[in-house]
Structure formats: structure tokens, C-alpha cells
Design a protein around this motif. Structure first.
Motif, PDB file in Angstrom:
ATOM      1  N   PRO A 150      26.355 -76.424-101.712  1.00 24.98           N
ATOM      2  CA  PRO A 150      25.940 -76.198-100.324  1.00 24.98           C
ATOM      3  C   PRO A 150      26.026 -74.722 -99.944  1.00 24.98           C
ATOM      4  O   PRO A 150      26.881 -73.983-100.442  1.00 24.98           O
ATOM      5  CB  PRO A 150      26.939 -77.017 -99.504  1.00 24.98           C
ATOM      6  N   GLU A 151      25.129 -74.303 -99.072  1.00 21.77           N
ATOM      7  CA  GLU A 151      25.288 -73.012 -98.425  1.00 21.77           C
ATOM      8  C   GLU A 151      26.455 -73.100 -97.434  1.00 21.77           C
ATOM      9  O   GLU A 151      26.699 -74.158 -96.845  1.00 21.77           O
ATOM     10  CB  GLU A 151      24.021 -72.636 -97.658  1.00 21.77           C
ATOM     11  N   GLU A 152      27.160 -72.007 -97.244  1.00 23.83           N
ATOM     12  CA  GLU A 152      28.274 -71.982 -96.310  1.00 23.83           C
ATOM     13  C   GLU A 152      28.060 -70.869 -95.297  1.00 23.83           C
ATOM     14  O   GLU A 152      27.414 -69.861 -95.590  1.00 23.83           O
ATOM     15  CB  GLU A 152      29.594 -71.780 -97.054  1.00 23.83           C
ATOM     16  N   SER A 153      28.621 -71.056 -94.111  1.00 21.43           N
ATOM     17  CA  SER A 153      28.447 -70.038 -93.072  1.00 21.43           C
ATOM     18  C   SER A 153      29.673 -69.964 -92.183  1.00 21.43           C
ATOM     19  O   SER A 153      30.470 -70.908 -92.091  1.00 21.43           O
ATOM     20  CB  SER A 153      27.216 -70.356 -92.218  1.00 21.43           C
ATOM     21  N   GLU A 154      29.813 -68.808 -91.535  1.00 19.81           N
ATOM     22  CA  GLU A 154      30.761 -68.617 -90.447  1.00 19.81           C
ATOM     23  C   GLU A 154      30.002 -68.006 -89.286  1.00 19.81           C
ATOM     24  O   GLU A 154      29.200 -67.090 -89.476  1.00 19.81           O
ATOM     25  CB  GLU A 154      31.909 -67.694 -90.852  1.00 19.81           C
ATOM     26  N   SER A 155      30.239 -68.527 -88.098  1.00 21.25           N
ATOM     27  CA  SER A 155      29.558 -67.990 -86.916  1.00 21.25           C
ATOM     28  C   SER A 155      30.565 -67.739 -85.811  1.00 21.25           C
ATOM     29  O   SER A 155      31.589 -68.426 -85.697  1.00 21.25           O
ATOM     30  CB  SER A 155      28.466 -68.949 -86.431  1.00 21.25           C
ATOM     31  N   LEU A 156      30.251 -66.736 -85.011  1.00 22.48           N
ATOM     32  CA  LEU A 156      31.086 -66.378 -83.871  1.00 22.48           C
ATOM     33  C   LEU A 156      30.187 -66.109 -82.678  1.00 22.48           C
ATOM     34  O   LEU A 156      29.169 -65.406 -82.797  1.00 22.48           O
ATOM     35  CB  LEU A 156      31.904 -65.116 -84.194  1.00 22.48           C
ATOM     36  N   THR A 157      30.527 -66.687 -81.531  1.00 22.45           N
ATOM     37  CA  THR A 157      29.832 -66.353 -80.290  1.00 22.45           C
ATOM     38  C   THR A 157      30.881 -65.962 -79.249  1.00 22.45           C
ATOM     39  O   THR A 157      31.968 -66.548 -79.192  1.00 22.45           O
ATOM     40  CB  THR A 157      28.996 -67.520 -79.738  1.00 22.45           C
ATOM     41  N   VAL A 158      30.553 -64.964 -78.462  1.00 27.33           N
ATOM     42  CA  VAL A 158      31.413 -64.507 -77.367  1.00 27.33           C
ATOM     43  C   VAL A 158      30.503 -64.184 -76.191  1.00 27.33           C
ATOM     44  O   VAL A 158      29.528 -63.436 -76.347  1.00 27.33           O
ATOM     45  CB  VAL A 158      32.223 -63.253 -77.748  1.00 27.33           C
ATOM     46  N   GLY A 159      30.806 -64.741 -75.027  1.00 27.97           N
ATOM     47  CA  GLY A 159      29.927 -64.472 -73.898  1.00 27.97           C
ATOM     48  C   GLY A 159      30.513 -64.892 -72.570  1.00 27.97           C
ATOM     49  O   GLY A 159      31.673 -65.304 -72.484  1.00 27.97           O
ATOM     50  N   PHE A 160      29.688 -64.788 -71.546  1.00 28.20           N
ATOM     51  CA  PHE A 160      30.133 -65.188 -70.214  1.00 28.20           C
ATOM     52  C   PHE A 160      28.943 -65.723 -69.422  1.00 28.20           C
ATOM     53  O   PHE A 160      27.776 -65.419 -69.710  1.00 28.20           O
ATOM     54  CB  PHE A 160      30.797 -64.031 -69.458  1.00 28.20           C
ATOM     55  N   VAL A 161      29.265 -66.528 -68.409  1.00 28.80           N
ATOM     56  CA  VAL A 161      28.297 -67.044 -67.452  1.00 28.80           C
ATOM     57  C   VAL A 161      28.792 -66.674 -66.066  1.00 28.80           C
ATOM     58  O   VAL A 161      29.940 -66.968 -65.717  1.00 28.80           O
ATOM     59  CB  VAL A 161      28.145 -68.576 -67.564  1.00 28.80           C
ATOM     60  N   TYR A 162      27.935 -66.023 -65.296  1.00 28.60           N
ATOM     61  CA  TYR A 162      28.330 -65.562 -63.960  1.00 28.60           C
ATOM     62  C   TYR A 162      27.340 -66.087 -62.931  1.00 28.60           C
ATOM     63  O   TYR A 162      26.136 -65.801 -63.010  1.00 28.60           O
ATOM     64  CB  TYR A 162      28.375 -64.036 -63.936  1.00 28.60           C
ATOM     65  N   ASN A 163      27.846 -66.883 -61.986  1.00 33.45           N
ATOM     66  CA  ASN A 163      27.067 -67.398 -60.863  1.00 33.45           C
ATOM     67  C   ASN A 163      27.696 -66.886 -59.571  1.00 33.45           C
ATOM     68  O   ASN A 163      28.553 -67.546 -58.986  1.00 33.45           O
ATOM     69  CB  ASN A 163      27.055 -68.929 -60.860  1.00 33.45           C
ATOM     70  N   PRO A 164      27.302 -65.704 -59.124  1.00 35.39           N
ATOM     71  CA  PRO A 164      27.995 -65.089 -57.976  1.00 35.39           C
ATOM     72  C   PRO A 164      27.825 -65.891 -56.698  1.00 35.39           C
ATOM     73  O   PRO A 164      26.706 -66.193 -56.278  1.00 35.39           O
ATOM     74  CB  PRO A 164      27.326 -63.714 -57.865  1.00 35.39           C
ATOM     75  N   SER A 165      28.939 -66.226 -56.081  1.00 32.39           N
ATOM     76  CA  SER A 165      28.886 -66.966 -54.812  1.00 32.39           C
ATOM     77  C   SER A 165      28.347 -66.097 -53.686  1.00 32.39           C
ATOM     78  O   SER A 165      27.823 -66.606 -52.700  1.00 32.39           O
ATOM     79  CB  SER A 165      30.281 -67.483 -54.460  1.00 32.39           C
ATOM     80  N   TRP A 166      28.467 -64.772 -53.869  1.00 31.85           N
ATOM     81  CA  TRP A 166      27.979 -63.856 -52.835  1.00 31.85           C
ATOM     82  C   TRP A 166      26.470 -63.631 -52.900  1.00 31.85           C
ATOM     83  O   TRP A 166      25.901 -63.019 -52.008  1.00 31.85           O
ATOM     84  CB  TRP A 166      28.694 -62.516 -52.946  1.00 31.85           C
ATOM     85  N   LEU A 167      25.833 -64.153 -53.963  1.00 29.54           N
ATOM     86  CA  LEU A 167      24.385 -64.032 -54.074  1.00 29.54           C
ATOM     87  C   LEU A 167      23.847 -65.391 -54.540  1.00 29.54           C
ATOM     88  O   LEU A 167      23.625 -65.626 -55.714  1.00 29.54           O
ATOM     89  CB  LEU A 167      23.999 -62.930 -55.063  1.00 29.54           C
TER      90      LEU A 167
END
Length: 934
Positions: free
Chosen positions: A687-704
Motif C-alpha cells: 500500500p501507499e502510505e501518507s501523513e497529512s496535517l491541516t491547521v486552520g481557523f473559521v471566523y464568523n464575526p458577530s460584529w459583521l
């Protein structure tokens, strides 16, 4: 448990504004609107097996809703998904040479085989190469598409290295709906598409059923109707080109050739001649003329090819459920799709003589052939000539395109069946629910190919004693176009019939619920088991198997495997605003053995408006049936032999610094750039093997209110990728090191010609890709002029390395790797009116003179410029009749592919132009869609 109205309402709220939009909507959008829907039940979100009320998760997900799908100018869900910025180049109907009518999807430029496709969370049937033809899923039955842009092998098993596409079908449908679509390229009136669809459904207190039928017609675009068809040239044309060594001819023939004024290359001692136009059956030596220098005598094969291939699809889909009691539901669905598709190439070329490989070397033009103007036998093999008493004999070479036989046509008749039956239930009054299913899927395809040649018959027709008395028709290759009669064609041509297919059996059991309470909240869990059995076959035409066909030789394929798997996932609220989600999967494969993969997700919400998220995942891809069991097959890539000792002008090339070329004769000249290679599979693949990494954010501003911003970084590394070493690399490394094991893969004849090169699959590739995905949207406050929404969906690719070589910003053949892809859109809605504008952006790339083995060190030839495609649509809801009409234009300003994207002429005009950059609408495409519901 069984009521999904609240979920449907939440999703509809999230995407209701996008009535004319083809934008994707992230999980954050859905979750934000779901907050407004009270007491939304817990549901399973793509990327997790644990049901939850929050549709946001640690993994980046985007959602395309039904309204967006309906307003698109494309009719296949595969074509629609290929336009999103995170998608790479994948097979579609713009593939002519090498296409088969299927449409796949690629994510992150990692290949369609590394993307898992689910329908309602369950596997769809794939090809022998583990790719899914999205044309088999009727678009009109789809409610929405969720794309998980994260590795998910620990949750879903093999193939989910790049991510998961989960297609959700329509539920709780009431009434009857008819819809139709028609569109065409405005200036040329070609490339027409038509659809007719009917959906009907009903629900009761305990049951529901949905039935869908659809028909799609896509008409072709011919290369000959576009200016870019001026670029595809071949040295094999309608006039016979023949190369003969002067010293191998009799003295009388030498004198006759001299008398005609034919000159020969003093270094190679060869004549390079062509038949004259209009010579017909004339077979004298005066039939020939000196071949022009340069490309003046080359043949333009491009106009004979499709740029967009035609097909017809008919689909039948039915799904239903019945509540047996309060805690048990029966579910089932079934789909049948038939696709009839075609590709077309220029008439078949005949290439004879040993410089064109073993098939060409077998053919001698006997002195007894009544059309042979030389009156002496021309040998296709130097060794055979020497065995017949000749010395220092160099085999002849002959090229002739069989224009009298017409173009080569490849027609597929493809059937896909898939049925699922299952049970869903609760364990009493607890939070634990379960589901079990059985899936059987089958795909079968027959391909009918016309315009092929029987090499054994050609050998007989050019050989000795070929007369009517021996049931043989002599062949005239020494006249101009038209010299080959219908009787000759009947004797040497044949139509091939190939068949292939695959079967899928899938058994699964899943359960999830709450374990216990801790200070941060409730610990949830999901566990499950799955058994998958796949088998497949490919039966080429008998003449293809024996190598008697002028098409590429291919052996039969047959094989299969069984895969048993178990997984567990846990969600642990470390704090009220911090959630940890580990998962693990154990796999037992009947061919390669055991494999374990893991995944961990972390979600942190420091404030109500902001979600910080990250995931780390291991992944794997099991070898496909083709990888493990495919029969050997021929291929003829363009290759430069490093041991070539003579240039095209006959100048001597010094190869003394290449020890692997020591045994190649001093007079060897590579006469044909297309070298025969044998492609091999291997049952020893891992089998092929992999490693993955994700880093992020979600911003829903209440002021807008109405604004959203998501940013996610990803990195995926794949090791042991199943790939071929590469014919160019084999030739190069053997030339540089005579002791290299790669030299065992090369066979040369006594003159130095490469007659075979074995290029097998191995776990020797590696990918390292990274980038940043961004989605920003703002829904403006409602005004008297309507409601507006602006969005930008973009992918910035930081790195895209294969085997350590950076591919970003480069176009290789039919695949390109732009650094930036983005979609900018504006939606507008006022009463029953809606409209959408979208600009699709692809960053510029460098393009190389395409040939296997070339790298960046070989130099940039052209720049494929940045391009922007503009799409617009306007829709109107006829409320009184519950009807809707949409008028749209894709590629508003008729942006066409540029000559720089042609890659030395072959890739585009053959036709596989860079589908990363250009979809099938190479012209201003106008379409109208209408629907009515009762």
C-alpha cells in the motif's frame, strides 16, 4: 431518529441565498445558520462517524448545494466539481486520446485514485484502477455534495489520502418534478448538451420513496473546427515515406535511382523518399520524389480528432425507506446508468521496419509483391536479411497513413449497476444508534474499435505468393493516396471488441453514541466493521493479445482481493471549548496483509466567533486490481535514446562518456522517437502510505453579520507511491551505468534499436504537497435593490513535489500545476429574480517540450499565460406555476486555449490539452435550464 426535516431545514437555510451561485459553502456556513434552527438533531458529518449537532469540525469541509448545482453550466457532477479551486486535472470528456468517456475528480493534484467517493456515506463502485466515474451518479438526484479536504483513511479506509467526496441524495421528496437543459457554443453551434430529467417521490408517516430518471446527450467539438488544429504534425502521412540503404539495393536499382536524381545521405548511406500525390497505382521507381527537408511533408492529424468527445447517458435511480417500528428502519437504493461514448483519432499509421519495433521488423516486402517497384525483397529485419545471404544489410523503414481506411473510432457501451439494502436503528432509549448494509455493484464495458490493421495480413499481403489463388490480396504501399483499394482494405483491416468489468461487494456495521460524562462534556464514540470484496477483468480482442493488431498489444487482466477492516473513533471534550477526536483503523488485505492507520483532530473555540482547528492523519491506498493484476501492455512514448550515435543530419554524436552505450553499434541512429515499452503490473506491491496535517481557523464575526472567513493550511506527504520508474529514467541511468539493474529492462537488436523496454509498477514514488485554502464571504444587508453576497474561494499551492522534483507552475502534457486557482463570485436576489457572476482564475504556468524523461533542466519552451473565465447566469422563479428558468453563459468572453498550451502539438491535438486550465467550454457557451414541480 428518523426525522431529517430539521437537518434539511438547517442546510437549506445555509445555502438558500445561493440560488444562482456555484460557490462552495464551508461547514461553517452550514453551522452558522443551523444555530438559528432550534433543537437540530444530531447527525453524522462527513469526516467523523460520531453524530453531533455542530456541523463544524476539526477537518475542513465545503458544501455545494442543489441550487448551485442546478445553476451551473455543466450537466455532470464531475465536470462541476472539477471547476473548484482545490481540484486538479482529472479525466473527463475533453480527453480524446486515452479517454474512455469517464469523468473523475482529483483533489490536491494527487490523482483521482487517491480520492475516495461516497454516496450517502457509503462506497461507490470504482474502475479497475480505483477511480470513480462520476457520470454514473445522476446529477438530478443529488441534494448536495460535501468535500472533505483532509486525509480520512482511519475513518473510511483505502483511497482517502487526498480527501473524500460524499454525495448526498435528495430525501423526503414530495411531488413530481420535470427539468430540462439545453446549451451550445454560441459562435460555432457545436458542443451541444441536452438533458431531460424526471423526479417523483412521496412520503408517509412511516415510509418514503424517490424515483429519478435522466437522459443526457453531449455532442462533440471537432479539432478541425478550431484554429488550434493547425498544430498536430506527424512524419507519417498519406504519402508513403520510405528509407532504403543504397548499398542494400541491386546495382540496377542504384543506377535507376541515380537516373531519377534521387540523392542519399552520405553519412547514413540512405535514400529518404516519398510517393507523389496522385500517382495512384503507379509502381515504378519514378513514383517517388525526394522527401522535403524539415516539416514540409509532415501530416496534420489534428483535424481528425475530437476536442470534446460525444456521449449519451441514461440513468435510473430509486431509493426508499420504511420504519418497521420505532427503533428499526429498512433502507435501500438502486442505480443503473448506461453510457455510450466515443473517441476518434486520425487514420491508422503503418510503420514497417525494425526501427519501429518488433511489429515492424516482422514484415518483409517480397520481390514477388506485384507493387514492389524494386523487384527485390526489402527486409524489415537486418538479422533476417543476413540469414538469407546478405551482408551489412540495414533494414528498410516505411511509413504510410491509411487514409483510405478512415479514422480510428473507439466506442464504449458502459453499464453500471449498484444496489444497497440496509437497516438502521437505536439501542432502546439510549443515545446509541447503529446501521448495517450490504452493497453489490457491477460495472461492465465493451469497446468497439474500427480502423485497425491486422499486421499478420499486412505481412502476407506484402509477402511471397500473395494471389487470389491463395486467398490473399496484394497490398500497394508504393502509390499515393487512393492506391489502396476497397479489396485491399477488406483484407488487412479489422474491428476489435474488448470487454472489461468490475464487481464490488461491501458489508458494513457501524454504531455510535455517548460513553460517559466528564467535566468538559460528553465523551462520544463510534466503532464499526467492514468487509469489501472486489474483482475485475479486462479481455482485449484476440488480435490485440497476440500483437497482430496495429493498436497497442495488451494482455488480459483478471484478479481480485478481500479487505476486512475495523475502526474506532472517540470524541473527548477536554474542556467545554476544547475537543479532541482520535480515531484508528485496522485493515487486513488478502494480498498485502495488515495495515493500521490513525487520525487525531483538535477543535478549540476561544470565543463564540472563532474556531481554531487542526488534524493529523495517516493514510493509505491499497493497490488497485490494475496495479496488482493487469496484463502487460504496449506503449509508445516519445523518448530520446541517449545512445543515439548519429544526429538527424548524420553528424556523429560522441557517447564515449556513457559506458552503458558501449555495445551499441557505431552507426546506430535512432530513427523513431516513439520507442516501444512494455508496461507491467506487480502482485508484490504494497500500500501507499501518507501523513497529512491541516491547521486552520473559521471566523464568523458577530460584529459583521453575514461575514465568514476560513483559512486552512495543509501538507500531505505520500511515500511508497505506486508508480512506474519511467522509460526515460531507465534509458538514462543504464546509459550512465552499464552495471545498473535497470539495463536488464532494455532489449536492443543487433543495430542498436530499442525493441522493448519493460517499465513496471513499483512502490518507488513520493509526493509532497502543501498549500493554503481560503474562503471569504459576505452577505450584505438587504436593500430595496435586492440582496447581495460576495465570495472568494481560493487555493494557493505552496509545494507540489513528485520524487523531489517541484512541479508547481509547470504544465506537463495534459496536466498542469498552477500556483493559484480561485473563484470570485457575486450573487444577487430580488423577489423571484436571482443572478450570479463568477470569475474562475488560473495562474500562469511554464510549459515544456513534452517528452517522457524531460525535466526543468531541459529548458522552458513557452509560457502558458494566466487566464480568467467569466460565467454569468440569471434565474426567475415563476411562483404561480412552481417553475424556475435559468439562462446562463459560461466563458462569457470566449476565452480559447492558447498555442502555448499545446505542448509540442501532440497533447492538445491528439487531443489531451491541459484540462487543469481549460474545461470543455472552449467557446462562449449559452445554456437554458427550466424546471417545474407539481
Amino acid at each position: 431518529m428518523f426525522t431529517n426535516n430539521k437537518l434539511s431545514k438547517a442546510v437549506r437555510l445555509a445555502v438558500a441565498f445561493g440560488a444562482a451561485s456555484t460557490a462552495v459553502f464551508t461547514g461553517a456556513v452550514v453551522a452558522q445558520e443551523a444555530e438559528e434552527a432550534k433543537d437540530v438533531e444530531r447527525i453524522e458529518v462527513t469526516g467523523s462517524r460520531i453524530k453531533r449537532t455542530d456541523l463544524e469540525s476539526a477537518s475542513p469541509i465545503f458544501v455545494m448545494d442543489r441550487e448551485a448545482i442546478e445553476s451551473a453550466g455543466q450537466v455532470s457532477i464531475g465536470d462541476i466539481l472539477q471547476q473548484i479551486p482545490a481540484a486538479g486535472a482529472a479525466l473527463n470528456t475533453a480527453f480524446n486520446n486515452g479517454g474512455n468517456g469517464a469523468t473523475n475528480m482529483d483533489l490536491r493534484n494527487l490523482g483521482a485514485q487517491r480520492l475516495l467517493v461516497l454516496v450517502n456515506g457509503r462506497r461507490w463502485i470504482s474502475s479497475l484502477g480505483s477511480t470513480v466515474d462520476l457520470n454514473t451518479i445522476p446529477t438530478s438526484s443529488i441534494e448536495r455534495v460535501e468535500v472533505l479536504k483532509d486525509g480520512a483513511s482511519a475513518l473510511y479506509g483505502s483511497d482517502a489520502i487526498a480527501g473524500v467526496v460524499n454525495i448526498i441524495t435528495r430525501k423526503d421528496f414530495e411531488g413530481v418534478e420535470f427539468s430540462t437543459y439545453a446549451g451550445e457554443n454560441a459562435s460555432k453551434g457545436d458542443g451541444r448538451k441536452y438533458t431531460a430529467e424526471m423526479t417523483l417521490g412521496t412520503t408517509t408517516e412511516k415510509s418514503g420513496i424517490l424515483f429519478n430518471m435522466s437522459h443526457t446527450t453531449q455532442q462533440p467539438i471537432w479539432a478541425g473546427d478550431r484554429d488550434v488544429s493547425d498544430t498536430g504534425f506527424s512524419s507519417t502521412g498519406a504519402n508513403t515515406r520510405i528509407g532504403i540503404t543504397r548499398s542494400t539495393l541491386s546495382a540496377a536499382n542504384q543506377a535507376a535511382m541515380d537516373a531519377q536524381g534521387y540523392t542519399f545521405n552520405a553519412t547514413t548511406n540512405r535514400y529518404d523518399l516519398m510517393t507523389e500525390e496522385g500517382t495512384g497505382a503507379n509502381t515504378g521507381i519514378d513514383t517517388f520524389r525526394q522527401r522535403a527537408a524539415g516539416n514540409a511533408d509532415n501530416y496534420n492529424f489534428a483535424p481528425d480528432n475530437y476536442l470534446v468527445t460525444p456521449q449519451n447517458r441514461n440513468s435510473f435511480y430509486i431509493q426508499g425507506y420504511h420504519d418497521i417500528n420505532d427503533n428499526l428502519r429498512f433502507v435501500a437504493d438502486f442505480v443503473y446508468t448506461n453510457r455510450k461514448s466515443e473517441q476518434e483519432l486520425a487514420p491508422m499509421p503503418v510503420t514497417l521496419g525494425e526501427q519501429f519495433g518488433a511489429s515492424g521488423a516482422r514484415v518483409d516486402i517480397h520481390a514477388d509483391n506485384i507493387y514492389n517497384p524494386f523487384g527485390e525483397t526489402l527486409y524489415g529485419s537486418s538479422a533476417r536479411a543476413i540469414a538469407n545471404g546478405y551482408t551489412n544489410y540495414t533494414a528498410y523503414s516505411l511509413q504510410r497513413r491509411m487514409v483510405e481506411a478512415g479514422p480510428r473510432n473507439f466506442a464504449q457501451d458502459d453499464d453500471t449497476y449498484r444496489g444497497m439494502v440496509g437497516l438502521e436503528g437505536n439501542f432502546g432509549d439510549t443515545s446509541w444508534s447503529w446501521d448495517a448494509h450490504y452493497i453489490y455493484g457491477q460495472n461492465s464495458q465493451s469497446q468497439y474499435t474500427t480502423g485497425l490493421l491486422n499486421l499478420t495480413r499486412i505481412n502476407q499481403a506484402l509477402g511471397a505468393n500473395c494471389t487470389a489463388a491463395t486467398n490473399c490480396t496484394p497490398l500497394n504501399l508504393f502509390g499515393g493516396p487512393g492506391s489502396i483499394t476497397a479489396d485491399m482494405l477488406d483484407y488487412i483491416t479489422f474491428d476489435s471488441v474488448d470487454s472489461s468489468g468490475s464487481d464490488l461487494k461491501d458489508y458494513a456495521f457501524n454504531t455510535s453514541g455517548d460513553l460517559f460524562e466528564i467535566p468538559g462534556g460528553t465523551v462520544g464514540a463510534a466503532v464499526g466493521f467492514e468487509r469489501r470484496e472486489e474483482s475485475g477483468f479486462d479481455n482485449p480482442d484476440p488480435l490485440t493479445v497476440t500483437g497482430e493488431s496495429s493498436g497497442n498489444q495488451r494482455d488480459a487482466t483478471s484478479g481480485g482481493f478481500r479487505l476486512d477492516e475495523a475502526y474506532a473513533e472517540i470524541s473527548i471534550p477536554l474542556m467545554e471549548n476544547l475537543l479532541l477526536s482520535p480515531a484508528m483503523r485496522f485493515s487486513d488485505h488478502s494480498v498485502f496483509g495488515n495495515k493500521t492507520t490513525a487520525k487525531v483532530g483538535l477543535e478549540y473555540r476561544p470565543m463564540d466567533d472563532l474556531l481554531l482547528r487542526t488534524t493529523w492523519a495517516e493514510g493509505y491506498r491499497a493497490p488497485s486490481i490494475n496495479d496488482l493484476f493487469a496484463g502487460n501492455s504496449d506503449s509508445f512514448p516519445n523518448l530520446t535514446d541517449p545512445c543515439n550515435r548519429l544526429s538527424a543530419t548524420g553528424a556523429v554524436i560522441d557517447v564515449s562518456g556513457l559506458p552503458g552505450c558501449a555495445g551499441v553499434p557505431a552507426g546506430y541512429r535512432q530513427g523513431n522517437t516513439q520507442i516501444r515499452i512494455t508496461q507491467q503490473s506487480s502482485p508484490d506491491l504494497k500500500p501507499e502510505e501518507s501523513e497529512s496535517l491541516t491547521v486552520g481557523f473559521v471566523y464568523n464575526p458577530s460584529w459583521l453579520e453575514g461575514a465568514e472567513l476560513t483559512v486552512d493550511y495543509y501538507n500531505i506527504e505520500v511515500t511508497g507511491a505506486i508508480a512506474r520508474i519511467g522509460a526515460g529514467r531507465i534509458l538514462s541511468e543504464c546509459a550512465q551505468d552499464a552495471s545498473s539493474v535497470l539495463c536488464d529492462r532494455i532489449d536492443r537488436d543487433s543495430n542498436g534499436n530499442v525493441v522493448d523496454l519493460r517499465n513496471g509498477l513499483e512502490n518507488q514514488g513520493s509526493y509532497d504537497v502543501s498549500g493554503i485554502d481560503t474562503y471569504v464571504a459576505y452577505r450584505l444587508p438587504e436593500t430595496s435593490y435586492g440582496t447581495y453576497k460576495v465570495y472568494l474561494d481560493g487555493s494557493y499551492f505552496i509545494k507540489n513535489e513528485f520524487n523531489g522534483e517541484e512541479q508547481l507552475g509547470i504544465q506537463y502534457g495534459d496536466a498542469g500545476y498552477p500556483r493559484i486557482k480561485a473563484s470570485l463570485g457575486i450573487d444577487w436576489m430580488l423577489g423571484d429574480w436571482n443572478a450570479n457572476y463568477q470569475a474562475r482564475y488560473v495562474h500562469h504556468m511554464d510549459t515544456y517540450l513534452y517528452s517522457e524523461g524531460l525535466t526543468a533542466a531541459d529548458g522552458i519552451t513557452e509560457v502558458l499565460p494566466t487566464y480568467i473565465i467569466h460565467d454569468v447566469s440569471v434565474g426567475y422563479n415563476i411562483s404561480d406555476y412552481n417553475a424556475k428558468v435559468t439562462l446562463g453563459v459560461e466563458n462569457l468572453f470566449a476565452k480559447e486555449p492558447t498555442p502555448e498550451g499545446i505542448n509540442n502539438g501532440f497533447a492538445y491535438s491528439a487531443n489531451n490539452y491541459s484540462v487543469t486550465e481549460y474545461d470543455s467550454n472552449m467557446d462562449r457557451f449559452v445554456y437554458l435550464r427550466a424546471s417545474v414541480k407539481f
